[in-house]
Design a protein around this motif. Structure first.
Motif, PDB file in Angstrom:
ATOM      1  N   SER A   1     -42.921  17.211 114.072  1.00 26.29           N
ATOM      2  CA  SER A   1     -44.265  17.762 113.910  1.00 26.29           C
ATOM      3  C   SER A   1     -44.612  18.681 115.082  1.00 26.29           C
ATOM      4  O   SER A   1     -43.941  18.665 116.125  1.00 26.29           O
ATOM      5  CB  SER A   1     -45.290  16.636 113.815  1.00 26.29           C
ATOM      6  N   PRO A   2     -45.680  19.481 114.948  1.00 33.53           N
ATOM      7  CA  PRO A   2     -46.121  20.319 116.064  1.00 33.53           C
ATOM      8  C   PRO A   2     -46.447  19.535 117.321  1.00 33.53           C
ATOM      9  O   PRO A   2     -46.419  20.093 118.417  1.00 33.53           O
ATOM     10  CB  PRO A   2     -47.372  21.013 115.495  1.00 33.53           C
ATOM     11  N   ARG A   3     -46.755  18.235 117.193  1.00 27.64           N
ATOM     12  CA  ARG A   3     -47.012  17.421 118.379  1.00 27.64           C
ATOM     13  C   ARG A   3     -45.814  17.438 119.322  1.00 27.64           C
ATOM     14  O   ARG A   3     -45.960  17.304 120.534  1.00 27.64           O
ATOM     15  CB  ARG A   3     -47.292  15.967 117.989  1.00 27.64           C
ATOM     16  N   CYS A   4     -44.629  17.525 118.727  1.00 27.38           N
ATOM     17  CA  CYS A   4     -43.392  17.477 119.508  1.00 27.38           C
ATOM     18  C   CYS A   4     -42.673  18.824 119.519  1.00 27.38           C
ATOM     19  O   CYS A   4     -41.472  18.892 119.794  1.00 27.38           O
ATOM     20  CB  CYS A   4     -42.467  16.399 118.959  1.00 27.38           C
ATOM     21  N   GLY A   5     -43.385  19.896 119.176  1.00 27.84           N
ATOM     22  CA  GLY A   5     -42.805  21.227 119.270  1.00 27.84           C
ATOM     23  C   GLY A   5     -42.372  21.845 117.968  1.00 27.84           C
ATOM     24  O   GLY A   5     -41.774  22.933 117.970  1.00 27.84           O
ATOM     25  N   GLY A   6     -42.621  21.205 116.823  1.00 32.11           N
ATOM     26  CA  GLY A   6     -42.227  21.780 115.535  1.00 32.11           C
ATOM     27  C   GLY A   6     -42.981  23.053 115.220  1.00 32.11           C
ATOM     28  O   GLY A   6     -44.136  23.236 115.628  1.00 32.11           O
ATOM     29  N   ARG A   7     -42.340  23.934 114.467  1.00 31.14           N
ATOM     30  CA  ARG A   7     -42.928  25.242 114.147  1.00 31.14           C
ATOM     31  C   ARG A   7     -42.901  25.529 112.649  1.00 31.14           C
ATOM     32  O   ARG A   7     -43.019  26.674 112.233  1.00 31.14           O
ATOM     33  CB  ARG A   7     -42.177  26.349 114.886  1.00 31.14           C
ATOM     34  N   ASP A   8     -42.763  24.519 111.827  1.00 31.17           N
ATOM     35  CA  ASP A   8     -42.629  24.736 110.391  1.00 31.17           C
ATOM     36  C   ASP A   8     -43.965  25.104 109.763  1.00 31.17           C
ATOM     37  O   ASP A   8     -45.024  24.678 110.217  1.00 31.17           O
ATOM     38  CB  ASP A   8     -42.065  23.482 109.719  1.00 31.17           C
ATOM     39  N   GLU A   9     -43.888  25.869 108.674  1.00 30.63           N
ATOM     40  CA  GLU A   9     -45.077  26.318 107.969  1.00 30.63           C
ATOM     41  C   GLU A   9     -45.107  25.703 106.571  1.00 30.63           C
ATOM     42  O   GLU A   9     -44.057  25.523 105.944  1.00 30.63           O
ATOM     43  CB  GLU A   9     -45.100  27.841 107.856  1.00 30.63           C
ATOM     44  N   PRO A  10     -46.298  25.415 106.049  1.00 33.72           N
ATOM     45  CA  PRO A  10     -46.387  24.836 104.709  1.00 33.72           C
ATOM     46  C   PRO A  10     -45.857  25.750 103.614  1.00 33.72           C
ATOM     47  O   PRO A  10     -45.504  25.271 102.536  1.00 33.72           O
ATOM     48  CB  PRO A  10     -47.882  24.570 104.533  1.00 33.72           C
ATOM     49  N   SER A  11     -45.747  27.028 103.882  1.00 31.87           N
ATOM     50  CA  SER A  11     -45.240  27.967 102.868  1.00 31.87           C
ATOM     51  C   SER A  11     -43.816  27.648 102.458  1.00 31.87           C
ATOM     52  O   SER A  11     -43.377  28.013 101.364  1.00 31.87           O
ATOM     53  CB  SER A  11     -45.323  29.403 103.391  1.00 31.87           C
ATOM     54  N   GLY A  12     -43.069  26.951 103.321  1.00 26.08           N
ATOM     55  CA  GLY A  12     -41.681  26.623 102.985  1.00 26.08           C
ATOM     56  C   GLY A  12     -41.485  25.227 102.445  1.00 26.08           C
ATOM     57  O   GLY A  12     -40.350  24.819 102.164  1.00 26.08           O
ATOM     58  N   ALA A  13     -42.570  24.463 102.251  1.00 27.62           N
ATOM     59  CA  ALA A  13     -42.447  23.040 101.934  1.00 27.62           C
ATOM     60  C   ALA A  13     -42.006  22.741 100.513  1.00 27.62           C
ATOM     61  O   ALA A  13     -41.711  21.587 100.189  1.00 27.62           O
ATOM     62  CB  ALA A  13     -43.771  22.334 102.214  1.00 27.62           C
ATOM     63  N   LEU A  14     -41.951  23.754  99.631  1.00 30.32           N
ATOM     64  CA  LEU A  14     -41.445  23.550  98.269  1.00 30.32           C
ATOM     65  C   LEU A  14     -40.102  24.224  98.048  1.00 30.32           C
ATOM     66  O   LEU A  14     -39.562  24.172  96.942  1.00 30.32           O
ATOM     67  CB  LEU A  14     -42.458  24.065  97.241  1.00 30.32           C
ATOM     68  N   SER A  15     -39.558  24.826  99.080  1.00 32.05           N
ATOM     69  CA  SER A  15     -38.298  25.562  98.924  1.00 32.05           C
ATOM     70  C   SER A  15     -37.122  24.609  98.795  1.00 32.05           C
ATOM     71  O   SER A  15     -37.148  23.472  99.293  1.00 32.05           O
ATOM     72  CB  SER A  15     -38.083  26.486 100.120  1.00 32.05           C
ATOM     73  N   GLU A  16     -36.073  25.088  98.152  1.00 36.21           N
ATOM     74  CA  GLU A  16     -34.858  24.286  98.044  1.00 36.21           C
ATOM     75  C   GLU A  16     -34.257  24.028  99.419  1.00 36.21           C
ATOM     76  O   GLU A  16     -33.722  22.943  99.688  1.00 36.21           O
ATOM     77  CB  GLU A  16     -33.834  24.981  97.143  1.00 36.21           C
ATOM     78  N   ALA A  17     -34.359  24.993 100.317  1.00 32.21           N
ATOM     79  CA  ALA A  17     -33.820  24.805 101.661  1.00 32.21           C
ATOM     80  C   ALA A  17     -34.499  23.617 102.355  1.00 32.21           C
ATOM     81  O   ALA A  17     -33.847  22.842 103.063  1.00 32.21           O
ATOM     82  CB  ALA A  17     -34.016  26.074 102.482  1.00 32.21           C
ATOM     83  N   TRP A  18     -35.806  23.471 102.135  1.00 27.80           N
ATOM     84  CA  TRP A  18     -36.547  22.366 102.740  1.00 27.80           C
ATOM     85  C   TRP A  18     -36.192  21.036 102.073  1.00 27.80           C
ATOM     86  O   TRP A  18     -35.876  20.054 102.740  1.00 27.80           O
ATOM     87  CB  TRP A  18     -38.044  22.632 102.617  1.00 27.80           C
ATOM     88  N   LEU A  19     -36.225  21.002 100.754  1.00 22.12           N
ATOM     89  CA  LEU A  19     -35.965  19.766 100.030  1.00 22.12           C
ATOM     90  C   LEU A  19     -34.527  19.297 100.208  1.00 22.12           C
ATOM     91  O   LEU A  19     -34.252  18.089 100.232  1.00 22.12           O
ATOM     92  CB  LEU A  19     -36.302  19.950  98.553  1.00 22.12           C
ATOM     93  N   ALA A  20     -33.597  20.245 100.337  1.00 23.15           N
ATOM     94  CA  ALA A  20     -32.184  19.894 100.441  1.00 23.15           C
ATOM     95  C   ALA A  20     -31.802  19.335 101.808  1.00 23.15           C
ATOM     96  O   ALA A  20     -30.656  18.904 101.990  1.00 23.15           O
ATOM     97  CB  ALA A  20     -31.320  21.116 100.120  1.00 23.15           C
ATOM     98  N   ARG A  21     -32.721  19.314 102.748  1.00 25.49           N
ATOM     99  CA  ARG A  21     -32.407  18.696 104.029  1.00 25.49           C
ATOM    100  C   ARG A  21     -32.102  17.210 103.861  1.00 25.49           C
ATOM    101  O   ARG A  21     -31.370  16.624 104.655  1.00 25.49           O
ATOM    102  CB  ARG A  21     -33.562  18.905 105.011  1.00 25.49           C
ATOM    103  N   THR A  22     -32.665  16.617 102.832  1.00 26.37           N
ATOM    104  CA  THR A  22     -32.325  15.234 102.498  1.00 26.37           C
ATOM    105  C   THR A  22     -30.840  15.095 102.237  1.00 26.37           C
ATOM    106  O   THR A  22     -30.185  14.154 102.710  1.00 26.37           O
ATOM    107  CB  THR A  22     -33.127  14.788 101.258  1.00 26.37           C
ATOM    108  N   ASP A  23     -30.274  16.028 101.462  1.00 26.98           N
ATOM    109  CA  ASP A  23     -28.848  15.989 101.123  1.00 26.98           C
ATOM    110  C   ASP A  23     -27.977  16.191 102.361  1.00 26.98           C
ATOM    111  O   ASP A  23     -26.945  15.530 102.525  1.00 26.98           O
ATOM    112  CB  ASP A  23     -28.512  17.068 100.096  1.00 26.98           C
ATOM    113  N   ALA A  24     -28.382  17.114 103.235  1.00 26.29           N
ATOM    114  CA  ALA A  24     -27.578  17.415 104.420  1.00 26.29           C
ATOM    115  C   ALA A  24     -27.487  16.199 105.339  1.00 26.29           C
ATOM    116  O   ALA A  24     -26.401  15.876 105.849  1.00 26.29           O
ATOM    117  CB  ALA A  24     -28.177  18.609 105.158  1.00 26.29           C
TER     118      ALA A  24
END
Length: 496
Positions: free
Chosen positions: A267-290
């Protein structure tokens, strides 16, 4: 938009070009999952009270406080609403662990010290642990925990001693309770910041885990040994910090369940820089698989054939992202359950039930967030037999199929349209009962089921989750919607 336009399963007159066809009768069984597959964490610091990840301000755009933490009193495990909502997800595993557990002293007397002894950072009282045991019994949850490994739990030579763990086991038994599974420590790959002694390395871990395994077999032979509970590994050979490969080299064969942790990001509390615009992308969801791929390879090498448990997971570590309390994260949550069940993972333990931004419930009033309603639908509709829904033939459409848990021969399909703009079309061979989750905006804190806002009643009763009857043929899945489709007349042999 009319209420009809908000529904994801509106019937159309003809099949859409390129539509995915779904015939549930012929779906083949590809595996089973634990009846307690869908589980949750209550952090040890929630039980004891202490400084935990500070929730974000109410305004989504407001900057986070520079202080990552805020004090929270011990969670009220006797709260009627909390118990009712947890029981609705039963059976489950309740994991009481987390970073703070690594340095928590169990006061095995009715009068707990006001401050922890040297070498510990917090105190767990008998009354607080009694509350955990009673809560678990009431809501049909089996307890999973870990033990203190901080300097206070060691002898003069730095060796781990099981004294504290033995007292917790013994006291649990005295309450007619049971610890179903135990990890040695929380996230050993982060030992440098997780309460372990300075300089703690893989050699020390292997030594201590050997002591732990030998003690467990004597003290609690009916308790599963789960481990290592690592987080942060990658396929890269030059990753920094403690690596699970090194931890397992001398200890992997001693576990009953191979466990790992996974967060899509921090999370941003610990330095994260992610945006909600990417939260439905396959790249985001597939992190589970990786993440699963990395840990499955380690399991195969060091603990072959041991069932895999994901014992801590959420969207973002350090309390969650800003959008995790909204409908937007429900897509990741349910998609993750679908992916992992299909891959054979036996247990997925969400962090948390009711703390900070990633809680299924808000931490002050225990009101359900959108992902809780998704969890409830999964629990009621997706059984333990996993079916092969075949490869998805349309972009952004994710399909997962299970036998229905309560109707013989019936099939349930989870259909997620992760596109923000484009509808998807499914052509169905049988009539269905459809349950569509939708929000006016993905980052809404409330969610609708078939056009009706989900909320508890004035007397805290769960609402009726009523399906919409939909005939066979082509149905339209609106953008950014989640739909459960139940085929009562599928007559699938694997589900009989």
């Amino acid at each position: 938009m009319t209420s009809l336009a908000l529904l994801a399963a509106g019937t159309s007159c003809a099949a859409h070009a390129g539509a995915v066809s779904l015939a549930p009768a012929g779906l083949q069984a590809i595996g089973t999952i634990d009846p307690r597959f869908q589980s949750y964490n209550i952090e040890m610091v929630e039980v004891t009270g202490g400084r935990f990840w500070k929730p974000y301000p109410q305004t989504m755009r407001a900057p986070a406080d520079k202080d990552r933490y805020s004090y929270r009193p011990p969670i009220d495990l006797g709260n009627t609403r909390l118990r009712k909502l947890a029981a609705a997800l039963a059976p489950a595993y309740l994991r009481v662990s987390g970073t703070w557990a690594n340095a928590t002293f169990f006061a095995d007397t009715e009068s707990a010290p006001a401050a922890p002894p040297s070498g510990f950072n917090a105190v767990l009282s008998r009354a607080q642990w009694r509350g955990v045991v009673d809560f678990a019994r009431t809501v049909d949850a089996e307890i999973v925990t870990s033990f203190a490994i901080s300097p206070g739990s060691r002898d003069a030579d730095g060796l781990w001693r099981p004294d504290q763990a033995q007292r917790l086991i013994d006291y649990t038994r005295s309450l007619s309770g049971h610890i179903a599974a135990a990890e040695f420590m929380n996230e050993p790959t982060l030992a440098a910041t997780n309460g372990a002694p300075p300089g703690y390395d893989a050699k020390a871990y292997v030594r201590d885990v050997g002591i732990f395994h030998e003690w467990m077999l004597r003290a609690a032979p009916g308790t599963l040994i789960v481990g290592p509970g690592s987080v942060g590994d990658t396929a890269s050979a030059d990753a920094s910090g403690l690596r699970t490969r090194d931890l397992l080299a001398g200890s992997g064969s001693g576990v009953d369940r191979f466990a790992y942790h996974h967060y899509n990001t921090i999370s941003p509390r610990c330095g994260g820089r992610d945006e909600p615009s990417g939260a439905l992308s396959e790249a985001w969801l597939a992190r589970t698989d990786a993440a699963l791929s990395t840990y499955k390879s380690l399991r195969d090498e060091f603990a072959p054939d041991k069932p895999i448990w994901l014992t801590e997971t959420a969207d973002a570590a350090c309390g969650g992202n800003r959008w995790d309390k909204t409908f937007l994260d429900t897509f990741r949550y349910l998609d993750q359950l679908g992916r992992l069940a299909k891959a054979g993972v036996q247990v997925v333990t969400h962090n948390t039930l009711a703390a900070s931004d990633y809680g299924l419930l808000d931490e002050k009033m225990f009101r359900p967030r959108p992902s809780y309603w998704g969890a409830l639908l999964w629990h009621r509709l997706m059984g333990t037999t996993v079916l092969d829904a075949n490869a998805v033939a349309a972009p952004d459409l994710h399909l997962y199929a299970h036998c229905h848990p309560g109707m013989r021969g019936a099939v349930s399909v989870l259909a997620i349209n992760a596109s923000r703009q484009e509808p998807s079309t499914l052509t169905l061979s049988h009539p269905v009962e459809s349950y569509t989750l939708h929000a006016t905006w993905p980052q809404d804190a409330t969610v609708q089921l078939n056009g009706k806002t989900l909320a508890l009643s004035a007397d805290d009763e769960l609402p009726r989750l009523e399906p919409r009857a939909t005939p066979a043929g082509a149905i339209r899945l609106a953008p950014a919607t989640i739909t459960f489709l139940v085929f009562p007349a599928a007559a699938n042999r694997a589900c009989s």
